[in-house]
Design a protein around this motif. Structure first.
Motif, PDB file in Angstrom:
ATOM      1  N   SER A 179       0.831  -1.184  -0.082  1.00  4.46           N
ATOM      2  CA  SER A 179       0.146   0.009  -0.073  1.00  4.46           C
ATOM      3  C   SER A 179       0.949   1.241  -0.084  1.00  4.46           C
ATOM      4  O   SER A 179       1.521   1.662   0.766  1.00  4.46           O
ATOM      5  CB  SER A 179      -1.051   0.071   1.282  1.00  4.46           C
ATOM      6  N   ASP A 209      -2.769  -2.227  -6.398  1.00  2.00           N
ATOM      7  CA  ASP A 209      -3.766  -1.341  -6.526  1.00  2.00           C
ATOM      8  C   ASP A 209      -3.572   0.130  -6.314  1.00  2.00           C
ATOM      9  O   ASP A 209      -2.323   0.415  -5.234  1.00  2.00           O
ATOM     10  CB  ASP A 209      -4.943  -1.788  -5.756  1.00  2.00           C
ATOM     11  N   ASN A 211      -5.110   3.769  -4.566  1.00  2.00           N
ATOM     12  CA  ASN A 211      -5.920   4.223  -3.753  1.00  2.00           C
ATOM     13  C   ASN A 211      -5.945   5.732  -4.228  1.00  2.00           C
ATOM     14  O   ASN A 211      -4.995   6.335  -3.817  1.00  2.00           O
ATOM     15  CB  ASN A 211      -5.949   3.669  -2.350  1.00  2.00           C
ATOM     16  N   ASN A 213      -7.422   7.921  -2.614  1.00  5.00           N
ATOM     17  CA  ASN A 213      -7.098   8.740  -1.246  1.00  5.00           C
ATOM     18  C   ASN A 213      -5.839   8.930  -0.799  1.00  5.00           C
ATOM     19  O   ASN A 213      -5.429   9.639   0.097  1.00  5.00           O
ATOM     20  CB  ASN A 213      -7.752   8.035   0.067  1.00  5.00           C
ATOM     21  N   TRP A 214      -4.789   8.186  -1.344  1.00 14.27           N
ATOM     22  CA  TRP A 214      -3.221   8.142  -1.226  1.00 14.27           C
ATOM     23  C   TRP A 214      -2.539   8.783  -2.327  1.00 14.27           C
ATOM     24  O   TRP A 214      -1.343   8.822  -2.192  1.00 14.27           O
ATOM     25  CB  TRP A 214      -2.947   6.665  -1.062  1.00 14.27           C
TER      26      TRP A 214
END
Length: 337
Positions: A179, A209, A211, A213-214
């Protein structure tokens, strides 16, 4: 102030002979050269730099324009330019644009009117714009540093930002992170976009993946990094690692994380970009991507002088490669994300 005519009278030679001795423009016997040099010393003669520049059509001066920023990156590049100019016998006139397009154009006009031999531009605010004055002074060589597409002829010195962004994200992946967030610079700027593209390429290769939001766009400054992290934090769960697209923003991120009790790298790994001098003195010392800043400056001067000596060369692009510098701000994640 003594003139060549005064030296000629004292040495008992012609003014043209004095000129040949002082400018080393033609062979003059050792005996006469000694008389001329002795007379020049007695009269405290100082050659006129202006007169010489008018004669040879060179002022031995280079102009450089740079965007004012709190980022030490610019100062470290300028140091490479200044030292290289000194070693080559050139003077450097430095102008700050403060990111103002009108001020940049005025500074370019001023430098050209002062008859600089060439220009080095490090102001991405004019990326992709046409600068009409370069059409008027088309014989003045121009070297640009780290810009995107340009609408005028110049040589270009750049860092391989695409590869740098890839190396940064790939390092985080290699130590076990799945992540991974990214705080980018302004994506209208070529370097910021390329670093982000490198980050995406590494994640795509690893089939990780994204994200949304990141991923936060910011401004390459400390305050921007600080605010970008707070935005990411406010959206919920954080990634285990963040690629921050320059060291100044990384400094802001580390500060914001510390305020929230988030430990670097135990709770969150951070990797920056640029390897500015103070990055090794952050707490923790920052893992980052090294940009060869001194060599960027040196290469710009070398390209400019090469162009002065051969104006018929095709425009060249000199690309310098980034590299990973491992310090203490990255570690393996506590658990797989």
């Amino acid at each position: 102030m003594a003139t060549m005519k005064d030296i000629a009278k004292l040495a008992g030679v012609s003014t043209s002979t004095v000129s040949h001795v002082i400018n080393k423009s033609r062979f003059v016997s050792e005996e006469i050269s000694e008389r001329v040099n002795k007379a020049a010393t007695e009269l405290n003669y100082t050659p006129s730099a202006l007169a010489r520049s008018l004669k040879v059509n060179r002022t031995k001066t280079i102009g450089m324009l740079v965007t004012t920023s709190t980022n030490p990156f610019f100062g470290e590049v300028v140091k490479g330019v200044e030292r290289s100019c000194y070693q080559q016998g050139y003077n450097l006139i430095l102008c700050n644009t403060e990111g103002d397009n009108a001020r940049m154009r005025e500074s370019i006009n001023t430098l050209l009117q002062k008859r600089v031999d060439g220009l080095i531009l490090m102001c991405s605010s004019l990326e992709g714009e046409r600068i009409d004055v370069f059409e008027k002074y088309s014989d003045i060589p121009v070297v640009v540093m780290d810009w995107g597409p340009m609408l005028f002829t110049s040589d270009k010195i750049q860092d391989n930002s695409l590869r740098g962004g890839y190396i940064a994200a790939k390092h985080l992946i290699d130590v076990g992170h799945k992540s991974i967030g990214c705080i980018t610079g302004p994506l209208i700027k070529h370097q910021a976009q390329m670093r982000y593209e490198g980050y995406k390429r590494a994640l795509n290769e690893a089939e990780l993946d994204f994200n949304p939001n990141w991923i936060v766009e910011s401004d390459f400054e400390c305050e921007g990094g600080y605010e970008a992290f707070n935005q990411m934090f406010a959206k919920g769960e954080l990634p285990s690692a963040i690629f921050v697209s320059n060291d100044m923003m990384a400094m802001g991120v580390i500060n914001a994380a510390h305020e929230k009790g988030i430990r670097i790298p135990e709770d969150l790994s951070i990797i920056g970009y640029d390897d500015i001098q103070i990055s090794k003195f952050m707490t923790p010392a920052l893992t980052t991507i090294h940009q060869p800043k001194y060599r960027l400056g040196k290469a710009a001067v070398e390209a400019l002088l090469q162009r002065l000596n051969n104006s018929y060369l095709d425009p060249q692009v000199v690309q310098l490669e980034p590299s990973l510098v491992e310090r203490q701000s990255v570690s393996a994640p506590k658990q797989s994300s």
